[in-house]
Each structure stands twice: as structure tokens, then as C-alpha cells.
Design a protein around this motif. Sequence first.
Motif, short mmCIF file in Angstrom:
data_model
loop_
_atom_site.label_atom_id
_atom_site.label_comp_id
_atom_site.label_asym_id
_atom_site.label_seq_id
_atom_site.Cartn_x
_atom_site.Cartn_y
_atom_site.Cartn_z
N THR A 60 0.82 -1.22 0.00
CA THR A 60 0.00 0.00 0.00
C THR A 60 0.85 1.26 0.00
O THR A 60 0.44 2.30 -0.50
CB THR A 60 -0.93 0.03 1.23
OG1 THR A 60 -0.14 -0.01 2.42
CG2 THR A 60 -1.88 -1.14 1.21
N GLY A 61 2.06 1.18 0.58
CA GLY A 61 2.90 2.38 0.65
C GLY A 61 3.95 2.47 -0.43
O GLY A 61 4.75 3.41 -0.43
N VAL A 62 3.98 1.49 -1.34
CA VAL A 62 4.99 1.50 -2.40
C VAL A 62 4.67 2.63 -3.38
O VAL A 62 3.72 2.55 -4.16
CB VAL A 62 5.05 0.14 -3.13
CG1 VAL A 62 6.00 0.22 -4.31
CG2 VAL A 62 5.49 -0.95 -2.16
N ALA A 63 5.44 3.70 -3.31
CA ALA A 63 5.25 4.87 -4.16
C ALA A 63 6.52 5.70 -4.11
O ALA A 63 7.37 5.52 -3.23
CB ALA A 63 4.04 5.70 -3.69
N THR A 64 6.65 6.61 -5.06
CA THR A 64 7.84 7.48 -5.07
C THR A 64 7.87 8.39 -3.85
O THR A 64 8.90 8.97 -3.54
CB THR A 64 7.88 8.32 -6.35
OG1 THR A 64 6.65 9.05 -6.48
CG2 THR A 64 8.06 7.43 -7.58
N SER A 65 6.76 8.52 -3.16
CA SER A 65 6.68 9.36 -1.96
C SER A 65 6.96 8.58 -0.68
O SER A 65 6.77 9.10 0.42
CB SER A 65 5.28 9.99 -1.86
OG SER A 65 4.28 8.97 -1.76
N PHE A 66 7.45 7.33 -0.79
CA PHE A 66 7.57 6.46 0.38
C PHE A 66 8.38 7.11 1.50
O PHE A 66 7.94 7.13 2.66
CB PHE A 66 8.23 5.13 -0.03
CG PHE A 66 8.39 4.17 1.11
CD1 PHE A 66 7.37 3.31 1.47
CD2 PHE A 66 9.57 4.10 1.84
CE1 PHE A 66 7.50 2.42 2.53
CE2 PHE A 66 9.72 3.22 2.89
CZ PHE A 66 8.68 2.37 3.24
N TYR A 67 9.54 7.67 1.19
CA TYR A 67 10.39 8.21 2.26
C TYR A 67 9.84 9.52 2.81
O TYR A 67 10.07 9.84 3.98
CB TYR A 67 11.83 8.35 1.79
CG TYR A 67 12.48 6.99 1.63
CD1 TYR A 67 12.62 6.15 2.72
CD2 TYR A 67 12.89 6.53 0.39
CE1 TYR A 67 13.17 4.88 2.58
CE2 TYR A 67 13.46 5.27 0.24
CZ TYR A 67 13.59 4.45 1.34
OH TYR A 67 14.13 3.21 1.20
N GLY A 68 9.11 10.27 2.00
CA GLY A 68 8.43 11.44 2.53
C GLY A 68 7.26 11.05 3.42
O GLY A 68 6.98 11.73 4.42
N ASP A 69 6.58 9.95 3.07
CA ASP A 69 5.46 9.48 3.87
C ASP A 69 5.90 8.81 5.16
O ASP A 69 5.14 8.76 6.14
CB ASP A 69 4.62 8.48 3.05
CG ASP A 69 3.99 9.10 1.82
OD1 ASP A 69 3.82 10.33 1.82
OD2 ASP A 69 3.69 8.35 0.87
N HIS A 70 7.12 8.28 5.17
CA HIS A 70 7.59 7.50 6.33
C HIS A 70 8.96 7.99 6.77
O HIS A 70 9.97 7.28 6.64
CB HIS A 70 7.63 6.01 5.97
CG HIS A 70 6.31 5.47 5.52
ND1 HIS A 70 5.26 5.29 6.38
CD2 HIS A 70 5.86 5.12 4.28
CE1 HIS A 70 4.21 4.83 5.70
NE2 HIS A 70 4.56 4.71 4.43
N PRO A 71 9.02 9.20 7.33
CA PRO A 71 10.32 9.75 7.78
C PRO A 71 10.95 8.94 8.89
O PRO A 71 12.14 9.09 9.15
CB PRO A 71 9.95 11.16 8.25
CG PRO A 71 8.49 11.10 8.57
CD PRO A 71 7.90 10.13 7.59
N GLU A 72 10.18 8.07 9.54
CA GLU A 72 10.75 7.26 10.62
C GLU A 72 11.82 6.30 10.10
O GLU A 72 12.63 5.77 10.88
CB GLU A 72 9.65 6.46 11.34
CG GLU A 72 8.96 5.39 10.50
CD GLU A 72 7.79 5.90 9.69
OE1 GLU A 72 6.99 5.08 9.21
OE2 GLU A 72 7.67 7.14 9.55
N THR A 73 11.84 6.06 8.79
CA THR A 73 12.86 5.17 8.23
C THR A 73 14.21 5.87 8.04
O THR A 73 15.22 5.20 7.81
CB THR A 73 12.41 4.63 6.86
OG1 THR A 73 12.25 5.72 5.94
CG2 THR A 73 11.10 3.86 6.98
N LEU A 74 14.24 7.21 8.14
CA LEU A 74 15.49 7.93 7.89
C LEU A 74 16.55 7.60 8.92
O LEU A 74 17.72 7.44 8.61
CB LEU A 74 15.23 9.44 7.87
CG LEU A 74 14.36 9.97 6.74
CD1 LEU A 74 14.21 11.47 6.87
CD2 LEU A 74 14.96 9.62 5.39
#
Length: 656
Positions: A432-446
Motif C-alpha cells: 500500500t505504501g509503495v510509491a515514489t513518496s515512500f520516504y516522505g510518507d515515512h520519515p521514521e525510516t530515515l
Amino acid sequence: MITRILVANRGEIARRVFRTARRLGIETVAVHSDADAGLPFVREADAAVRLPGNTPAETYLRGELVIEAARRSGADSIHPGYGFLSENAAFARQVADAGLTWIGPDPDSIDRMGSKIQSKKLMEAAGVPVLGNLTVDTATEDDLPLLVKASAGGGGRGMRVVRALSDLAGEVEKASSEAESAFGDGTVFVEPYVERGRHVEVQVVGDGKGGVLVFGERDCSLQRRHQKVVEEAPAPGLTEEVAEALHDAARKAAEAIDYRGAGTVEFLYDADTERFYFLEMNTRLQVEHPVTEQVYGVDLVELQVAVAEGRSLPAVDTQPEGHAIEVRLYAEDPAADYAPQTGRLLELELEHDDTFALDGFGIRLDTGFESGDEVGTFYDAMLSKVIAWAPTREQAARALARTLERARIHGLTTNRDQLVASLRHPAFLDVTGVATSFYGDHPETLQPPTDDDLLPLVGAVALAEHRRLGAKVQSRIPAGFRNVDAGPRTTRLGVGADEVEVRWYGGRDGYRSADRDDVVVVSATPHEVVVELDGVTRRYDVRVLETAVLVDGPRGGATLRIVPRFVDPSTQVAAGSLLAPMPGSVIAVRAAVGDVVQEGQAILVMEAMKMQHTIAAPYAGTVTELSASAGQQVEAGVVLAIVEPAEAAGSEEENR
């Protein structure tokens, strides 16, 4: 028949081509810059030719030097890899004019697809859906957000997202400058930006005679700075109808230009509407080609060689088996806006089943670097590609995350932890979250929290043992031993940009933490520390160096800097100092001494590893010093400017 291939490229792609060439009985030739002279691809080639200089413009982008290297080494063919001259039609013609075999598409095909602006018109005529083209003058508020893209290349260079029309002209200028530096062509264009689109591409191989093989699709949606980070095949979550339509559109694109060799047709897929749009065609091998090779059991480099030799396409099975996921391991700090890292790789060890190939499910490693290699400023920050192939997507993600977690990577900050967090993220796993916006949508992965808070204690204990055994006197006395009970010993260690203080006791009974009663140090040497936590034993591998302690445990590792007890005053900098985050060149100065600036305002622009990085004011204030100038080469940590905070300036005025 091709007998000796020169690879006009570097790093892992050069090694990848060499792997296939050796299997086919073909000799190999490497070309290298001064900065690359010690890297593995140079050592592995049957012959190597130096291209004098360091920068791409001095070396890999100089076609005449590459062709002269082929002549001197006796090569009869040139494989361009990807990037650099791989999509340069003029260079392809020069290769043919020199009597060499070009292992790539016909130069006319490169010309027709080399301009993203013209290729869109060609694809529209062929019946392939495209996004509209806009300009600074024609774009309106209704078109926002917009995407500025380089016409002559990809990889995120010369690409900017624009969310306000007032910013468009400035972003076009910056994108053009970056594109000129990366590709030698500053032409850019503007198109609508699909906020949550997916980047889906199709692998094709043509024989130049109308025959085209389609090896399915890949999803390359997880990107930072518009550069791919995680790629997989087949693309998850597509209906059979959408996948077939994508394959058909890619075949039309290749047939429209009588394509020869391996190429990739890239699309922007809108999952909400199940519609897709042509982005570009890459007339070369892609970085992410291994995932296609794994699920289709094909060697794409071998097919490139076969077509270049004039042979017909073989009859191959184009049905995928299993699922493959690739991650790009970069020397960069995701938490610091992906600032590239340079220096020596103290360790780079990943458990894998094969290098540059894989027979059967497992882990494949394509790497341009090995332990001890130097990572410089002149080229891309990618260290390695790690690929997992498994019966299902979930199994591939699990195996790949664990491989990365257990890897020994030391000396430079990398995106390893971000990759592990991405592969285990629920939004990735359920698609569901696979998109070019993934890292913007999930900053917790940074900057995901570490699963192991014992690493500093382990490092401090191993360091104490190392120092005890290396002592010239009383080396048999336990570290931290005291005749009378006293306070704990302390060891300061650097963890990333932070420092931690580890408090511990030593003596005849061994080591113990001064702050954790639930931790028991079972045994300790400079090479291995065993601890027990809540009845569970953990074993850590350790390597103590002059300036750092390298620790690896069951849940990852860390490079712990040894912080000296006394600081050299000459290393201190004034408050408000803006430091160069990495070695590179200053390409623009946006302020002057005495300027009043706002928080986040650009002060300078640097270029390193083919990307531009803005150095901004940390807060509102006044520029009191500015030592850098455009064109200046600077080392990491050099003071470029000093911004005095507005509060401090106001206090001085009041004192007067």
C-alpha cells in the motif's frame, strides 16, 4: 566474434560485465581515473589503461581517450555500462568509425530516445500514453506540483519538484546547472508531478531487425532525491491486465525505433486509476537489471554481446520465477539530507551466495568496493547492490533485511539501517505504501532506532581489554582494578554525530556496567565480547583500531569513534560556523559578509559526487565571515562561513 571487451565505466558495472566476459571466454580491459586506480575492477581486468585525471569530465566522459585506450590495449569492442557515455550517440558513432564493435543500441536509436522531450512525441505517435509538457511560461497554478527534469540523463541529476510557481524559474536554473555538470547537456523540461505515483519499468532486448523480447516489469518506486534505492521484480500489486498493457507499450516503444540490445522503458504508474504514462527509454543496461536476471534466469550482458555480434535473439522463457529485491547501499547519511560520505571503508563484508550471479534462490552481491577501499568525492556514492531472490516477495524482503542487518560495514555512514527499516516496514510489505513518496510518507525510516543499546558498552569493554594487553607495564592486572572501591571508569565514544559516556567497573571479577544491573559481561577480549541480558547470551565480534572500535552483534553493528580525553583547542570552531559537510567544490555563493539572513536561507551551494548541496543558515542572523568563493575546492569540516544569531547581535547593540 568479440575477443576483447573494454568497459568504458567503473566500479560494480565494470566488474559485472567482466564476470560475463570471463564466462564467455572474452578478455577484459578496464579504464580508470587516478582516483579509481586501487579499486577492485582495475585489479580484476586482464589489462587496464589509465585516463589521466580524476573528474568525470577529465576521464570517463572523454570519448577520444576511451577509444585510444581500446586501440592501445587491443580491444575490439566497447561496452559502455550505464551513465557517462552510455547514451551518447556521438560516442557510439566514434566507436564504430574506429572499427570497434559497440555493445549497445544503434546511435540513431540513442538520438531518438536521448531527448526526453523528443522521445515523448515519438511515443505519443506510437500510441504510448505520455504526460504533457509544460514550460516556465505555460505552467499554471492548476498544474502544481511540477517536476523539472534533465532531458539528456537520469539518476535524479537535474531533477527538482516545484510546489510554487514563484520557485519554478530558480529551480529550472539549478536543475539545468546540475544536468550540465552530470551529462554535458543542460537542457531540462517541465511536466506535471504525480505525487504518489509508482515508478514501473519494463526490460526489453531487441535484435535491431524487428525482434523484441520483453522480460517483464520492475518496480523502482522507493527513491530518495529522485534516485532509486529499492527495486524489485515482478512489480507487486499489478493486475494481469495492467502488466500486459505495460509490456505491450514497451514492445511498441522498442519496435518504433528498431531497437537493438538491452534497454528499459520507464513508466509512471498511478495505482489509484490504474493508468500509466511513458517517462523515458533508457537505451542501456539499468543499475537494477539484476532483479530481472534473477526471476527470468537470463544474463542480460550475454544477450547484449550476442546482439552486438549480429546473432539473433535466442528462444528463452519469459515467465518469471519467484521474486527478487535489490537495494542500493550508499555511503551517505539519510538523517543529514542524504549527505554523501567519503573516506576509507574499514570493513565491507556481507554474507552472500554469489557475486554478480546466482544459481538458485539466495543472496547475490554486486559491489564496486571492498574492505579497505577509499571512497572519493568524484563519483556516485553507491557502494554495492545486494539482491535477494526467493520464492515469494515476503521471503525475499526478510532474507535481504537480515543480510543487511548482519553485514559488517564500518568506516563510513551508510543507508544500511534505512534499507532494513524499509524492507520491514508494513507499508512496504503490504504494497500500500509503495510509491515514489515512500520516504516522505515515512520519515521514521530515515534514522531508525537501533535494536541494540549494548553496542557502546561492548565497545568500551573491548577497548579496555585492548589497552590492558597493550600496556608496557602491569598488563596482567585487570583493567579498572582498584585496591579500594572507587567510582566507575568512563569511556567516551562517538556514535554518528553524537557522543556517549559509558560507565563501567573492572577488576578480578571481570567487567560490569555501572548503570545496568541486568547486563552481565560473561567474557571479554579485544576481539570478542560475550554478554548476558535477562538470561539471554549475545556474542559480539569486535575490532579495535587506532581511532575507532568496530562492533558487530546479532542485531547490527556500529563504528564507535574513540573520543580523546583532552580536546585539541585548534580543532574548535566558533559558534554559528557553517562547515563543509563533505569534500567538494563551491559552485555558488548566495550571500556576502554583513548580509542579514533568515533561517534556512541559502548561503553557499556545493557540488560533490555529481549532486548539488545547499549550505543554509541555521537560524536568522548576520553573516560575519565568508571564507569560501565559487570554484574553490574544500575539504570536509572546513569553515565556509559564520552566521551570528540575531539574538547575539541584538545583545551587542544593547551593550553599546
